[in-house]
Design a protein around this motif. Structure first.
Motif, PDB file in Angstrom:
ATOM      1  N   VAL A 141     -50.273   8.994  18.310  1.00  0.00           N
ATOM      2  CA  VAL A 141     -49.245   9.585  17.438  1.00  0.00           C
ATOM      3  C   VAL A 141     -49.733  10.784  16.885  1.00  0.00           C
ATOM      4  CG1 VAL A 141     -47.178   9.409  15.965  1.00  0.00           C
ATOM      5  CG2 VAL A 141     -47.929   7.530  17.446  1.00  0.00           C
ATOM      6  N   SER A 142     -49.387  11.949  16.834  1.00  0.00           N
ATOM      7  CA  SER A 142     -49.599  13.038  15.942  1.00  0.00           C
ATOM      8  C   SER A 142     -48.395  13.921  15.571  1.00  0.00           C
ATOM      9  CB  SER A 142     -50.542  14.278  16.720  1.00  0.00           C
ATOM     10  OG  SER A 142     -49.749  14.588  17.683  1.00  0.00           O
ATOM     11  N   THR A 143     -48.430  14.680  14.388  1.00  0.00           N
ATOM     12  CA  THR A 143     -47.316  15.195  13.737  1.00  0.00           C
ATOM     13  C   THR A 143     -47.529  16.848  13.724  1.00  0.00           C
ATOM     14  OG1 THR A 143     -48.074  14.489  11.614  1.00  0.00           O
ATOM     15  CG2 THR A 143     -46.510  12.993  12.626  1.00  0.00           C
ATOM     16  N   GLY A 144     -47.978  17.290  14.634  1.00  0.00           N
ATOM     17  CA  GLY A 144     -48.475  18.722  14.641  1.00  0.00           C
ATOM     18  C   GLY A 144     -49.413  19.036  13.502  1.00  0.00           C
ATOM     19  N   GLN A 145     -49.272  20.136  12.953  1.00  0.00           N
ATOM     20  CA  GLN A 145     -50.102  20.633  12.030  1.00  0.00           C
ATOM     21  C   GLN A 145     -50.319  19.883  10.757  1.00  0.00           C
ATOM     22  OE1 GLN A 145     -52.093  23.198  12.489  1.00  0.00           O
ATOM     23  NE2 GLN A 145     -51.276  23.296  14.571  1.00  0.00           N
ATOM     24  N   VAL A 146     -49.090  18.892  10.461  1.00  0.00           N
ATOM     25  CA  VAL A 146     -49.182  18.028   9.294  1.00  0.00           C
ATOM     26  C   VAL A 146     -49.919  16.749   9.522  1.00  0.00           C
ATOM     27  CG1 VAL A 146     -47.502  16.543   7.710  1.00  0.00           C
ATOM     28  CG2 VAL A 146     -46.716  19.069   8.886  1.00  0.00           C
ATOM     29  N   GLN A 147     -50.865  16.407   8.705  1.00  0.00           N
ATOM     30  CA  GLN A 147     -51.530  15.249   8.812  1.00  0.00           C
ATOM     31  C   GLN A 147     -51.172  14.394   7.733  1.00  0.00           C
ATOM     32  OE1 GLN A 147     -55.752  15.949   8.872  1.00  0.00           O
ATOM     33  NE2 GLN A 147     -55.848  17.133  10.808  1.00  0.00           N
ATOM     34  N   GLY A 148     -51.463  12.958   7.850  1.00  0.00           N
ATOM     35  CA  GLY A 148     -51.091  11.804   6.888  1.00  0.00           C
ATOM     36  C   GLY A 148     -49.662  11.472   6.782  1.00  0.00           C
ATOM     37  N   ALA A 149     -48.839  11.568   7.839  1.00  0.00           N
ATOM     38  CA  ALA A 149     -47.725  11.044   7.872  1.00  0.00           C
ATOM     39  C   ALA A 149     -47.667   9.741   8.463  1.00  0.00           C
ATOM     40  CB  ALA A 149     -46.826  11.677   8.952  1.00  0.00           C
ATOM     41  N   ALA A 150     -46.961   8.933   7.985  1.00  0.00           N
ATOM     42  CA  ALA A 150     -46.778   7.445   8.337  1.00  0.00           C
ATOM     43  C   ALA A 150     -45.608   7.234   9.304  1.00  0.00           C
ATOM     44  CB  ALA A 150     -46.343   6.540   7.114  1.00  0.00           C
ATOM     45  N   TRP A 168     -44.567  -1.499  15.469  1.00  0.00           N
ATOM     46  CA  TRP A 168     -45.940  -1.401  15.050  1.00  0.00           C
ATOM     47  C   TRP A 168     -46.013   0.040  14.236  1.00  0.00           C
ATOM     48  CZ3 TRP A 168     -43.647  -2.067  19.692  1.00  0.00           C
ATOM     49  CH2 TRP A 168     -43.946  -3.365  20.463  1.00  0.00           C
ATOM     50  N   TYR A 169     -46.976   0.233  13.335  1.00  0.00           N
ATOM     51  CA  TYR A 169     -47.080   1.275  12.414  1.00  0.00           C
ATOM     52  C   TYR A 169     -48.558   2.039  12.772  1.00  0.00           C
ATOM     53  CZ  TYR A 169     -43.501  -1.536  10.306  1.00  0.00           C
ATOM     54  OH  TYR A 169     -42.309  -2.060  10.049  1.00  0.00           O
ATOM     55  N   VAL A 170     -48.237   3.313  12.557  1.00  0.00           N
ATOM     56  CA  VAL A 170     -49.433   4.321  12.397  1.00  0.00           C
ATOM     57  C   VAL A 170     -49.512   4.811  10.764  1.00  0.00           C
ATOM     58  CG1 VAL A 170     -50.414   6.622  13.118  1.00  0.00           C
ATOM     59  CG2 VAL A 170     -49.354   4.963  14.650  1.00  0.00           C
ATOM     60  N   PRO A 171     -50.545   4.270  10.148  1.00  0.00           N
ATOM     61  CA  PRO A 171     -50.090   4.356   8.586  1.00  0.00           C
ATOM     62  C   PRO A 171     -50.455   5.801   8.233  1.00  0.00           C
ATOM     63  CG  PRO A 171     -52.364   3.190   9.111  1.00  0.00           C
ATOM     64  CD  PRO A 171     -51.483   3.198  10.610  1.00  0.00           C
ATOM     65  N   SER A 172     -51.089   6.686   9.221  1.00  0.00           N
ATOM     66  CA  SER A 172     -51.603   8.083   8.962  1.00  0.00           C
ATOM     67  C   SER A 172     -52.122   8.925  10.047  1.00  0.00           C
ATOM     68  CB  SER A 172     -52.755   7.931   8.003  1.00  0.00           C
ATOM     69  OG  SER A 172     -53.087   9.502   7.584  1.00  0.00           O
ATOM     70  N   THR A 173     -51.173   9.803  10.310  1.00  0.00           N
ATOM     71  CA  THR A 173     -51.341  10.775  11.516  1.00  0.00           C
ATOM     72  C   THR A 173     -52.463  11.723  11.341  1.00  0.00           C
ATOM     73  OG1 THR A 173     -49.589  12.251  10.869  1.00  0.00           O
ATOM     74  CG2 THR A 173     -49.034  10.469  12.217  1.00  0.00           C
ATOM     75  N   PRO A 174     -53.115  12.033  12.282  1.00  0.00           N
ATOM     76  CA  PRO A 174     -52.884  11.343  13.598  1.00  0.00           C
ATOM     77  C   PRO A 174     -53.629  10.246  13.731  1.00  0.00           C
ATOM     78  CG  PRO A 174     -54.696  13.040  13.659  1.00  0.00           C
ATOM     79  CD  PRO A 174     -54.180  13.049  12.369  1.00  0.00           C
ATOM     80  N   GLY A 175     -53.083   9.348  14.475  1.00  0.00           N
ATOM     81  CA  GLY A 175     -53.403   7.950  14.633  1.00  0.00           C
ATOM     82  C   GLY A 175     -53.006   7.320  15.866  1.00  0.00           C
ATOM     83  N   SER A 176     -53.552   6.217  16.327  1.00  0.00           N
ATOM     84  CA  SER A 176     -52.851   5.492  17.353  1.00  0.00           C
ATOM     85  C   SER A 176     -52.947   3.998  17.033  1.00  0.00           C
ATOM     86  CB  SER A 176     -53.979   5.417  18.519  1.00  0.00           C
ATOM     87  OG  SER A 176     -55.318   4.785  18.010  1.00  0.00           O
ATOM     88  N   VAL A 177     -52.043   3.178  17.805  1.00  0.00           N
ATOM     89  CA  VAL A 177     -51.595   1.796  17.785  1.00  0.00           C
ATOM     90  C   VAL A 177     -51.346   1.394  19.073  1.00  0.00           C
ATOM     91  CG1 VAL A 177     -49.155   2.589  17.856  1.00  0.00           C
ATOM     92  CG2 VAL A 177     -49.883   0.199  16.346  1.00  0.00           C
ATOM     93  N   THR A 178     -51.401   0.030  19.436  1.00  0.00           N
ATOM     94  CA  THR A 178     -51.170  -0.728  20.585  1.00  0.00           C
ATOM     95  C   THR A 178     -49.646  -1.244  20.543  1.00  0.00           C
ATOM     96  OG1 THR A 178     -53.568  -0.839  20.953  1.00  0.00           O
ATOM     97  CG2 THR A 178     -51.936  -2.252  22.253  1.00  0.00           C
ATOM     98  N   VAL A 179     -48.729  -0.942  21.358  1.00  0.00           N
ATOM     99  CA  VAL A 179     -47.463  -1.333  21.655  1.00  0.00           C
ATOM    100  C   VAL A 179     -47.406  -2.267  22.726  1.00  0.00           C
ATOM    101  CG1 VAL A 179     -46.446   0.719  20.299  1.00  0.00           C
ATOM    102  CG2 VAL A 179     -46.374   0.333  22.947  1.00  0.00           C
TER     103      VAL A 179
END
Length: 137
Positions: A40-49, A59-70
């Motif tokens: 999961v990524s949020t474009g130019q913005v980093q650190g989104a939950a 499931w949660y990604v605590p900080s973008t960009p990041g990944s999680v297994t669903v």
């Protein structure tokens, strides 16, 4: 004596048939499993939950960009991301039936396809999801 040879042949054929059915049922479960990693990524913005949710769990990604297994499901995947100073974003990602499921129906029968559909292994989400966050006005 011929009857016992015929009976032995029937037992062997039944055993081989049973083995083939048990090997081929749940084919997608064996190949890909019930779980899927998603980035999961949020474009130019980093650190989104971000939170990802379907009928199998959350499931949660605590900080973008990041990944999680669903866990895969027939139900679409809902994604919601937020970061202080930005407008929260959400998106629904479609669950798609894998082509392997139809092959499983042919080779594994109704039971194999049914197992994969019930446990979610017959479905797939995109491997990468991007949500754009906009600054609050």
């Amino acid at each position: 004596m011929k009857l016992s040879n015929k009976l032995a042949a029937q037992i062997i054929i039944s055993a081989l048939t049973g083995t083939m059915i048990s090997i081929t049922t749940g084919c997608a479960s064996i190949v890909n499993g019930q779980n899927q990693p998603i980035s999961v990524s949020t474009g130019q913005v980093q650190g989104a939950a971000c939170a990802l949710e379907n009928n199998k769990g959350k499931w949660y990604v605590p900080s973008t960009p990041g990944s999680v297994t669903v866990q895969r499901s027939y139900q679409d995947l809902n994604i919601a991301c937020e970061k202080k100073g930005y407008v929260p974003a959400d998106r629904k990602v479609a669950s798609k039936t894998k082509g392997m499921t139809f092959g499983n129906l042919v080779f594994g029968g109704v039971i194999g396809a049914g197992v994969d559909m019930a446990d979610g292994a017959a479905y797939d989400y995109p491997n990468e999801i991007n949500l754009n966050l906009n600054k609050k006005a």
